[in-house]
Design a protein around this motif. Structure first.
Motif, short mmCIF file in Angstrom:
data_model
loop_
_atom_site.label_atom_id
_atom_site.label_comp_id
_atom_site.label_asym_id
_atom_site.label_seq_id
_atom_site.Cartn_x
_atom_site.Cartn_y
_atom_site.Cartn_z
N LYS A 37 2.82 -9.01 2.20
CA LYS A 37 1.43 -8.36 3.04
C LYS A 37 1.52 -6.99 3.06
O LYS A 37 0.45 -6.53 2.86
CB LYS A 37 1.78 -9.05 4.52
N MET A 38 2.42 -6.24 3.03
CA MET A 38 2.52 -4.67 3.13
C MET A 38 2.09 -4.26 1.86
O MET A 38 1.20 -3.32 1.74
CB MET A 38 3.81 -4.19 3.27
N ILE A 39 2.75 -4.85 0.65
CA ILE A 39 2.12 -4.49 -0.83
C ILE A 39 0.71 -4.69 -0.82
O ILE A 39 -0.26 -3.99 -1.41
CB ILE A 39 2.93 -5.23 -1.80
N ALA A 40 0.19 -5.75 -0.36
CA ALA A 40 -1.26 -6.16 -0.27
C ALA A 40 -2.24 -5.22 0.34
O ALA A 40 -3.31 -4.66 -0.13
CB ALA A 40 -1.63 -7.56 0.12
N GLU A 41 -1.85 -4.77 1.48
CA GLU A 41 -2.51 -3.78 2.10
C GLU A 41 -2.38 -2.15 1.38
O GLU A 41 -3.47 -2.04 1.20
CB GLU A 41 -1.87 -3.50 3.74
N MET A 42 -1.14 -2.15 0.84
CA MET A 42 -1.16 -0.78 0.22
C MET A 42 -2.07 -0.70 -0.99
O MET A 42 -2.27 0.42 -1.61
CB MET A 42 0.26 -0.43 0.16
N LYS A 43 -2.38 -2.01 -1.75
CA LYS A 43 -3.03 -2.01 -2.92
C LYS A 43 -4.48 -1.24 -2.71
O LYS A 43 -4.98 -0.76 -3.47
CB LYS A 43 -3.06 -3.40 -3.56
N LYS A 44 -4.88 -1.36 -1.42
CA LYS A 44 -6.14 -1.15 -1.08
C LYS A 44 -6.15 0.44 -0.85
O LYS A 44 -7.21 0.75 0.15
CB LYS A 44 -6.79 -2.09 -0.07
N GLU A 45 -5.16 1.05 -0.79
CA GLU A 45 -5.08 2.58 -0.27
C GLU A 45 -4.85 3.55 -1.79
O GLU A 45 -4.35 3.10 -2.75
CB GLU A 45 -4.16 2.80 0.55
N ALA A 46 -5.60 4.76 -1.75
CA ALA A 46 -5.23 5.50 -2.75
C ALA A 46 -5.11 7.08 -1.95
O ALA A 46 -5.45 7.33 -0.90
CB ALA A 46 -6.55 5.68 -3.44
N VAL A 47 -4.50 7.94 -2.86
CA VAL A 47 -4.65 9.37 -2.48
C VAL A 47 -5.15 10.42 -3.86
O VAL A 47 -5.11 9.76 -4.86
CB VAL A 47 -3.00 9.80 -2.21
N ASN A 48 -5.52 11.41 -3.30
CA ASN A 48 -5.77 12.49 -4.38
C ASN A 48 -4.69 13.40 -4.74
O ASN A 48 -4.38 14.21 -3.96
CB ASN A 48 -6.86 13.42 -4.07
N CYS A 49 -3.89 12.80 -5.80
CA CYS A 49 -2.50 13.56 -6.03
C CYS A 49 -2.85 14.92 -6.63
O CYS A 49 -3.64 15.27 -7.32
CB CYS A 49 -2.04 12.76 -7.41
N PRO A 50 -2.11 15.87 -5.77
CA PRO A 50 -2.46 17.29 -6.20
C PRO A 50 -1.43 17.68 -7.27
O PRO A 50 -1.78 18.83 -8.05
CB PRO A 50 -1.75 18.20 -4.92
N VAL A 51 -0.46 16.78 -7.75
CA VAL A 51 0.45 17.23 -8.84
C VAL A 51 -0.33 16.76 -10.19
O VAL A 51 -0.24 17.63 -11.03
CB VAL A 51 1.64 16.52 -8.85
N LEU A 52 -0.94 15.51 -10.09
CA LEU A 52 -1.42 14.98 -11.44
C LEU A 52 -2.88 15.42 -11.42
O LEU A 52 -3.66 15.14 -12.45
CB LEU A 52 -1.49 13.39 -11.40
N GLY A 53 -3.64 15.79 -10.13
CA GLY A 53 -5.02 16.27 -9.97
C GLY A 53 -5.96 15.18 -10.26
O GLY A 53 -7.17 15.26 -10.63
N THR A 54 -5.42 13.86 -10.07
CA THR A 54 -6.39 12.61 -9.88
C THR A 54 -6.10 11.63 -8.65
O THR A 54 -5.13 11.91 -8.03
CB THR A 54 -6.34 11.71 -10.94
#
Length: 82
Positions: A37-54
């Motif tokens: 359940k936790m993995i399923a919720e986290m799959k629908k989240e993203a971040v703008n990574c400052p290290v990778l720039g994407t």
């Protein structure tokens, strides 16, 4: 006053559809005892990574060596080169 253990404070972005995540990464997270359940919720989240720039899936960020913690919709990142 304590020294900060992070360089970046990043907002978590909620997504309608999950981003693609590597199958090996998912297996590693299941081995780490995260619930489905936790993995399923986290799959629908993203971040703008400052290290990778994407924009990257949160689960990729969570598995990164720069990940410090996640608190109240924010991710704390060390910001070291990968």
């Amino acid at each position: 006053m304590a020294e900060k253990d992070y360089k970046y404070e990043i907002e978590i972005i909620k997504l309608e559809k999950p981003l693609k995540i590597d199958a090996k990464l998912l297996e590693d997270l299941k081995q780490a005892k995260l619930s489905r359940k936790m993995i399923a919720e986290m799959k629908k989240e993203a971040v703008n990574c400052p290290v990778l720039g994407t924009q990257v899936p949160f689960l990729q960020c969570y598995n990164c060596k720069n990940f410090v913690r996640r608190v109240k919709g924010k991710v704390y990142c060390r910001g070291n080169p990968l």
